[in-house]
Design a protein around this motif. Structure first.
Motif, PDB file in Angstrom:
ATOM      1  N   LEU A 178      -1.876   4.453   8.627  1.00 40.64           N
ATOM      2  CA  LEU A 178      -2.080   4.688   7.194  1.00 40.64           C
ATOM      3  C   LEU A 178      -3.479   5.239   6.918  1.00 40.64           C
ATOM      4  CD1 LEU A 178      -0.426   1.538   5.561  1.00 40.64           C
ATOM      5  CD2 LEU A 178       0.507   3.839   5.744  1.00 40.64           C
ATOM      6  N   LEU A 221      -7.251   2.917  -2.175  1.00 42.90           N
ATOM      7  CA  LEU A 221      -6.491   2.018  -1.291  1.00 42.90           C
ATOM      8  C   LEU A 221      -7.046   1.917   0.121  1.00 42.90           C
ATOM      9  CD1 LEU A 221      -2.817   2.844  -2.357  1.00 42.90           C
ATOM     10  CD2 LEU A 221      -4.186   0.856  -2.955  1.00 42.90           C
ATOM     11  N   TYR A 262       0.766   4.068  -3.008  1.00 44.05           N
ATOM     12  CA  TYR A 262      -0.104   5.142  -2.541  1.00 44.05           C
ATOM     13  C   TYR A 262      -0.093   6.369  -3.444  1.00 44.05           C
ATOM     14  CZ  TYR A 262      -2.430   8.466   0.492  1.00 44.05           C
ATOM     15  OH  TYR A 262      -3.303   9.399   0.998  1.00 44.05           O
ATOM     16  N   PRO A 272      -5.776   7.670  -1.764  1.00 41.82           N
ATOM     17  CA  PRO A 272      -6.561   7.170  -0.632  1.00 41.82           C
ATOM     18  C   PRO A 272      -7.897   6.569  -1.026  1.00 41.82           C
ATOM     19  CG  PRO A 272      -6.625   9.572  -0.701  1.00 41.82           C
ATOM     20  CD  PRO A 272      -5.609   9.138  -1.724  1.00 41.82           C
ATOM     21  N   MET A 329      -4.378   8.783   5.157  1.00 45.02           N
ATOM     22  CA  MET A 329      -5.278   8.840   4.008  1.00 45.02           C
ATOM     23  C   MET A 329      -6.449   9.782   4.283  1.00 45.02           C
ATOM     24  SD  MET A 329      -5.443   4.860   2.813  1.00 45.02           S
ATOM     25  CE  MET A 329      -4.001   4.000   2.189  1.00 45.02           C
ATOM     26  N   SER A 367       7.990   7.789  -0.615  1.00 46.25           N
ATOM     27  CA  SER A 367       6.544   8.008  -0.603  1.00 46.25           C
ATOM     28  C   SER A 367       6.170   8.885   0.588  1.00 46.25           C
ATOM     29  CB  SER A 367       5.816   6.663  -0.507  1.00 46.25           C
ATOM     30  OG  SER A 367       4.434   6.845  -0.269  1.00 46.25           O
ATOM     31  N   VAL A 426       0.839  -1.210   0.000  1.00 48.87           N
ATOM     32  CA  VAL A 426       0.000   0.000   0.000  1.00 48.87           C
ATOM     33  C   VAL A 426       0.868   1.252   0.000  1.00 48.87           C
ATOM     34  CG1 VAL A 426      -1.604   1.363   1.394  1.00 48.87           C
ATOM     35  CG2 VAL A 426      -2.029  -1.062   1.033  1.00 48.87           C
TER      36      VAL A 426
END
Length: 487
Positions: free
Chosen positions: A205, A168, A160, A165, A209, A319, A156
């Protein structure tokens, strides 16, 4: 009085005191089981080393005999905090043996036990030992499952910035729910700690997001959950990462003082840790820039650069959602953003020039968009405004196929148009305005625009607009076609 033969033949539980001997709380197996929330194993061990039966324990704990039996066999788990506190209080569990997640579970000292009971040796059979070993080491989670979950988190993170978002979040939710299902079962301590970390990462995460999607309250809820899980296993690095995400959430909500405070709290955990790079430059420097504290922002940038030199940070452009420390390129990109707020266009262009090649050849459409918008803003607020170049960069962002937009891109694209207001009669500005309105009309962008208007103060943008207006009216400051390096 009874004869000796009658006394020997009487059932043991009829003469056993219905209290817990004090020596029980010194038994390593019982302490380990209680502090690890393995209450069934603790109750079984108590019965093995004392004359107490399940009925006796049921009377002492307030639980039913059938429920105790299910706990001891591993078919049920005791997870309700209030119920646990009541059971531990009735048993008189001392502080060193009480689970740390159940504060206030300390009750009165254990009552005294007759000397003759303490002196009795209670031996187990070899079968009892073998059965206990099998129960203690049993697990519903094999190493392959943990590996698959970890790879799912890493996958993920890698995808990303190309998928975003909206596509995922569902995958991460499935991972998060699966870790909860596993945690309802039995695992040895190390496996359980790994599951807690994976659960904390998944919640973290989801929090990040939610920030990108403009869901401020939801982001804070996920971050709270993630921090609680990480705190339970003492994962300082992950806790620092979560502080950074909370700082980011406050920043995009326009609460810059809170953003600084959140970052400060994270840095305080370990100022020399590589995670402090993100906290300094993404958390402190950018928010201090919005607050107009140039000296503070510069110190934060310098601290981030110093940490990057002292540690082996990743290469390239990491990332934005990665749990790894910031790469130097991402640190410099954030430094440029801080100087946009400080109306220091020369520094914005200098930082952007250092990372130009990395950004342009990266897979991150968002990073390209954000750096271009920062450069475009710098070109407008400089001594010789380059309106044509700035608007061209803005149109490149709007035309790019970067997938669904995120909150930061939507905000900066709108800010660029407001800052360019003094040149609204210039065709390039009108063209950018038309393209921006069409781009903002898309459903996901429209929701983010609404969120930005509600939560973002306009003071800093107005300051930049006034700087642009001053540049517009400065003698000899006609729009230039090539006053800055093409980005």
């Amino acid at each position: 009085m009874r004869c000796a033969a009658c006394a020997r033949s009487a059932p043991a539980h009829t003469s056993a005191p219905r209290t817990i001997p004090g020596r029980v709380w010194r038994d390593p197996e019982i302490v380990t089981a209680l502090t690890g929330w393995e209450f069934g194993a603790a109750f079984r061990r108590i019965r093995q080393i004392t004359p107490l039966s399940q009925d006796d324990l049921a009377a002492l704990t307030g639980l039913s005999q059938s429920y105790l039996s299910a706990l001891e066999s591993g078919n049920r788990r005791l997870t309700n905090a209030e119920r646990i506190k009541g059971v531990l209080g009735r048993l008189g569990v001392p502080p060193h043996a009480a689970p740390t997640l159940v504060p206030g579970a300390v009750a009165h000292p254990a009552p005294a036990v007759p000397t003759e009971v303490l002196s009795e040796a209670v031996w187990e059979s070899p079968v009892d030992v073998a059965r206990r070993l099998n129960t203690t080491t049993a697990s519903n989670t094999d190493p392959t499952t943990l590996l698959v979950l970890n790879e799912g988190i890493s996958d993920v993170v890698e995808r990303y910035e190309t998928e975003g978002p909206y596509r995922l979040a569902g995958e991460v939710l499935k991972l998060r729910h699966y870790t909860d299902e596993l945690l309802e079962g039995r695992q040895p301590p190390r496996q359980r700690e790994t599951l807690f970390k994976l659960a904390a990462q998944a919640s973290g995460l989801l929090g990040y997001m939610a920030v990108n999607a403009g869901r401020e309250a939801l982001a804070e809820a996920y971050c709270t959950e993630a921090e609680d899980l990480a705190t339970h296993i003492g994962d300082r690095e992950l806790i620092m990462w979560i502080h950074g995400t909370r700082s980011l959430n406050a920043y995009y909500a326009g609460r810059y003082d809170e953003a600084v405070a959140r970052a400060d709290a994270g840095v305080a955990i370990d100022p020399g840790h590589p995670q402090a790079i993100r906290l300094q430059v993404n958390g402190r420097a950018r928010a201090l820039g919005k607050l107009g504290d140039a000296a503070g922002a510069e110190r934060a940038i310098a601290a981030a650069e110093d940490l990057s030199q002292r540690h082996q940070v990743p290469n390239g452009l990491t990332s934005c959602i990665s749990f790894a420390p910031y790469a130097m390129a991402r640190t410099l990109a954030n430094a440029a953003t801080a100087h946009v707020a400080l109306c220091s266009p020369k520094w914005v262009l200098a930082y952007a020039n250092q990372i130009d090649e990395l950004v342009e050849h990266s897979d991150s459409a968002w990073s390209r968009a954000l750096v271009r918008l920062d450069v475009a803003t710098a070109l407008i607020t400089g001594d010789r405004p380059d309106i044509e170049q700035a608007m061209m960069l803005g149109r490149q962002v709007l035309r790019a196929d970067g997938g669904a937009p995120i909150r930061s891109v939507v905000q900066r694209a709108g800010d660029l148009h407001r800052i360019a207001a003094p040149w609204q009669d210039v065709p390039a500005v009108r063209e950018y305005g038309d393209a921006l309105r069409e781009w903002q009309a898309a459903p996901q962008a429209r929701a983010l625009v609404k969120s930005a208007k509600i939560s973002r103060p306009t003071q800093q943008t107005e300051q930049m607009r006034r700087a642009a207006d001053a540049a517009h009216h400065r003698p000899g400051s006609l729009p230039s076609q090539s006053s800055a390096q093409h980005h």
